[in-house]
Design an enzyme around this catalytic site. Structure first.
Site, PDB file in Angstrom:
ATOM      1  N   CYS A   1       0.851  -1.379  -0.109  1.00 20.22           N
ATOM      2  CA  CYS A   1       0.078   0.071  -0.051  1.00 20.22           C
ATOM      3  C   CYS A   1       0.993   1.394  -0.101  1.00 20.22           C
ATOM      4  O   CYS A   1       1.500   1.736  -0.982  1.00 20.22           O
ATOM      5  CB  CYS A   1      -0.909   0.011   1.087  1.00 20.22           C
ATOM      6  SG  CYS A   1      -2.388   0.926   0.648  1.00 20.22           S
TER       7      CYS A   1
ATOM      8  N   HIS B   1      -3.572  -5.109   0.332  1.00 24.14           N
ATOM      9  CA  HIS B   1      -3.055  -5.592   1.358  1.00 24.14           C
ATOM     10  C   HIS B   1      -3.170  -7.224   1.581  1.00 24.14           C
ATOM     11  O   HIS B   1      -4.087  -7.796   1.928  1.00 24.14           O
ATOM     12  CB  HIS B   1      -3.876  -4.948   2.678  1.00 24.14           C
ATOM     13  CG  HIS B   1      -3.662  -3.632   3.122  1.00 24.14           C
ATOM     14  ND1 HIS B   1      -2.860  -3.383   4.044  1.00 24.14           N
ATOM     15  CD2 HIS B   1      -4.188  -2.863   2.664  1.00 24.14           C
ATOM     16  CE1 HIS B   1      -2.919  -1.762   3.936  1.00 24.14           C
ATOM     17  NE2 HIS B   1      -3.799  -1.719   3.144  1.00 24.14           N
TER      18      HIS B   1
ATOM     19  N   GLU C   1      -1.397  -9.391   3.644  1.00 24.68           N
ATOM     20  CA  GLU C   1      -1.563  -9.614   4.787  1.00 24.68           C
ATOM     21  C   GLU C   1      -2.983 -10.251   5.511  1.00 24.68           C
ATOM     22  O   GLU C   1      -3.171 -10.988   6.215  1.00 24.68           O
ATOM     23  CB  GLU C   1      -0.781  -8.876   5.803  1.00 24.68           C
ATOM     24  CG  GLU C   1      -1.450  -7.431   6.125  1.00 24.68           C
ATOM     25  CD  GLU C   1      -1.251  -6.529   5.091  1.00 24.68           C
ATOM     26  OE1 GLU C   1      -0.951  -6.721   3.873  1.00 24.68           O
ATOM     27  OE2 GLU C   1      -1.600  -5.210   5.320  1.00 24.68           O
TER      28      GLU C   1
HETATM   29  N1  GLN Z   1      -1.731   6.679   2.848  1.00 21.32           N
HETATM   30  C1  GLN Z   1      -1.930   5.980   1.543  1.00 21.32           C
HETATM   31  C2  GLN Z   1      -3.662   5.974   0.863  1.00 21.32           C
HETATM   32  O1  GLN Z   1      -4.546   6.349   1.264  1.00 21.32           O
HETATM   33  C3  GLN Z   1      -1.856   4.365   1.743  1.00 21.32           C
HETATM   34  C4  GLN Z   1      -2.878   3.541   2.685  1.00 21.32           C
HETATM   35  C5  GLN Z   1      -2.478   2.372   3.293  1.00 21.32           C
HETATM   36  O2  GLN Z   1      -0.990   1.953   3.436  1.00 21.32           O
HETATM   37  N2  GLN Z   1      -3.424   1.669   3.871  1.00 21.32           N
HETATM   38  O3  GLN Z   1      -3.668   5.731  -0.277  1.00 21.32           O
END
Ligand code: GLN
Length: 546
Positions: A383, A509, A511
């Site tokens: 992310c 994600h 995970e």
């Molecule tokens: N802050 C980033 C976004 O909103 C990544 C979010 C995250 O890592 N879950 O796109």
């Protein structure tokens, strides 16, 4: 079986007794005897969901397929049971009040005064029974957050009292988790806090059927007898929950004490020997690794284990799969600079740059990506970690020195990461990110394709920003390719640098989907790449010495 059975798990004396792990372990034992089991968590706080909570407050926010931002205990439920959870598996007081107030505004209460009893308790009871009434489960375990005696827990305990009556004796039971502390000055385990906490529960009209006592020392027989006598439970229903070296030992510890048998007997269900073959194979691989690799986890909540819970658990699953012990070294991104990066990361066999929000620590993350890319250390960006990899590539390979994300610099001239179109008009913070499961097509011949072994995958998201497609051609021409694309929107979900050893960033994600039964392929491949890297660097340095 026609009637769904309900098990309520309450907690007394202190928080952090491991109710979620006990609930998940019991569910595992019931599932391993053929019962379709699910677990639900009721959280007494007023936030509508934990999505708006700082990780310092509440640990990781776990995301389900249907896009619910939930308590991290739901991660344990999925990791133990290998069955996806949903919005219905996590309910907060905020959500309960929100729906009651909506109904009131729609006039559904027909002029009645809306009160905690019956309106709030009815809504809690309705939420508890949604999963049971779906017909998908034989047994629903409902974990009630907080500790009995808390003001905010009262409506939940009252709802449990009523449900026990409504459903009847064989259909609903209460397991109460308490602490039996050891006073070293007296050299004794003490039962009084448990007695008081059972009494508090009884003052609300709820009798515990089973006591699970968290303890640092074995409970002697006489103490179990005493607890049974004073707390109105049968002797075999006093179960100890002793500190375990891994949470994955807890199902076996509960099995040894017959928790599943006592539960099934109380619910008038047949018990058999649970089939834990696969589970125990995993445990034996986890406990007998042949080698060790060290992976750096670069983030900004490193002092808090719970903030990256699912990532740490995914490493345990992937480690066991490779028969490797994964030593995760948490490294605070705020203190990484171009001067110290080699010293901080030079010894690692793999580096994961973590998800996150906001500006703090981000230059350190970018520096870490530069170092691992240049030194060819296996890299996984998740992310925000993937977004940092794109910024790093744009700055250092494409020479766009001011490349940035509009999250960090709103007016940047080169927004290689930008707010999604659909996010530009969003004002509310809660529940408004791109959430839940989305499809992604993988490029043939890519690293991603070779890892997943299929051309279309589904993964869970939680972000507002994305790879800016107006830079795609330029970035791809320079060697970083988009190997995973959302077929509906064209959004870039995966980037990789094929001329590097193992370099991949994912907007989603992975995970969240790693379980004991199904270790996530991306983590399995990452640990394998780290192992190969370790083996190769060792043999190169051996050769240099000769
Ligand atoms: N802050 C980033 C976004 O909103 C990544 C979010 C995250 O890592 N879950 O796109």
């Amino acid at each position: 079986m026609t009637t769904t059975k309900y098990i309520f798990v309450t907690g007394g004396v202190t928080s952090s007794l491991g109710k979620g792990i006990i609930a998940a372990s019991l569910a595992k034992l019931l599932q391993a005897q053929g019962y379709r089991t699910t677990i639900q968590k009721l959280d007494p706080y007023i936030n509508v969901d934990p999505g708006t909570l700082n990780p310092y407050e509440h640990g990781e926010c776990y995301v389900t397929d249907d896009g619910a931002e939930t308590d991290l205990d739901l991660g344990h439920y999925e990791r133990f049971l290998n069955v996806p959870t949903s919005q219905s598996n996590n309910v907060t007081t905020g959500r309960i009040y929100q729906s009651v107030i909506h109904k009131e505004r729609r006039g559904e209460f027909l002029g009645k005064t809306v009160q905690v009893i019956p309106h709030i308790t009815d809504e809690i009871k309705r939420r508890i029974q949604i999963l049971g009434k779906s017909g998908d489960y034989d047994i629903v375990i409902t974990e009630i957050g907080g500790t009995v005696g808390d003001i905010e827990s009262l409506p939940y305990i009252e709802a449990v009292r009523q449900l026990k009556w409504d459903l009847g004796e064989d259909n609903a039971i209460v397991i109460h988790l308490t602490l039996v502390p050891y006073l070293s000055a007296a050299g004794e385990l003490k039962t009084k806090p448990t007695q008081h906490s059972v009494k508090t529960l009884m003052e609300s009209g709820v009798m515990a059927d089973i006591l699970v006592c968290r303890t640092e020392h074995e409970l002697p027989e006489d103490l179990r007898d005493k607890l049974a006598k004073f707390c109105n439970v049968r002797r075999e229903a006093v179960i100890q929950s002793i500190d375990a070296s891994t949470i994955y030992d807890v199902p076996n510890l509960m099995l040894d004490q017959g928790l599943d048998k006592v539960v099934l007997k109380k619910l008038a269900l047949n018990s058999s020997v649970p089939d834990l073959t696969h589970w125990n194979q995993f445990l034996s691989r986890h406990k007998n690794p042949t080698v060790e690799v060290t992976i750096g986890l670069i983030g900004k909540y490193v002092e808090l284990q719970d903030s990256y819970k699912s990532i740490l658990e995914a490493f345990i699953h992937a480690g066991a799969e490779n028969e490797v012990r994964v030593k995760v070294e948490s490294i605070h991104s705020e203190y990484i600079t171009s001067k110290n990066v080699a010293e901080k990361l030079g010894h690692l066999h793999g580096v994961l740059v973590a998800p996150g929000f906001g500006e703090r620590g981000i230059e350190g993350k970018i520096e870490a990506v530069r170092y691992v890319r240049e030194s060819n250390i296996p890299f996984l960006g998740i992310c925000l970690g993937m977004q940092m990899a794109v910024i790093e590539y744009a700055r250092n390979v494409l020479s766009i020195a001011d490349a940035n994300s509009t999250e960090m610099e709103e007016r940047t001239k080169n927004p290689v990461i930008d707010l999604m179109e659909s996010q530009k008009t969003v004002i509310d913070k809660g529940g408004t990110m791109r959430l839940g499961s989305w499809e992604c097509d993988l490029l043939k011949d890519s690293l991603a394709y070779s890892i997943y072994g299929q051309s279309s995958i589904k993964e869970r998201h939680r972000h507002r920003y994305e790879f800016n497609n107006s830079f795609k051609t330029q970035i791809e021409d320079a060697g970083m390719i988009a190997s995973g694309i959302n077929p509906e929107t064209g959004l870039v979900e995966i980037v990789e640098v094929p001329d590097r050893n193992w370099f991949i960033g994912v907007q989603y994600h992975p995970e969240y989907k790693s379980t004991v039964a199904n270790p996530h392929p991306l983590f399995v491949a990452f640990v394998k790449a780290a192992l190969d890297f370790k083996t190769n660097t060792n043999s190169v340095s051996m050769a240099q010495k000769q």
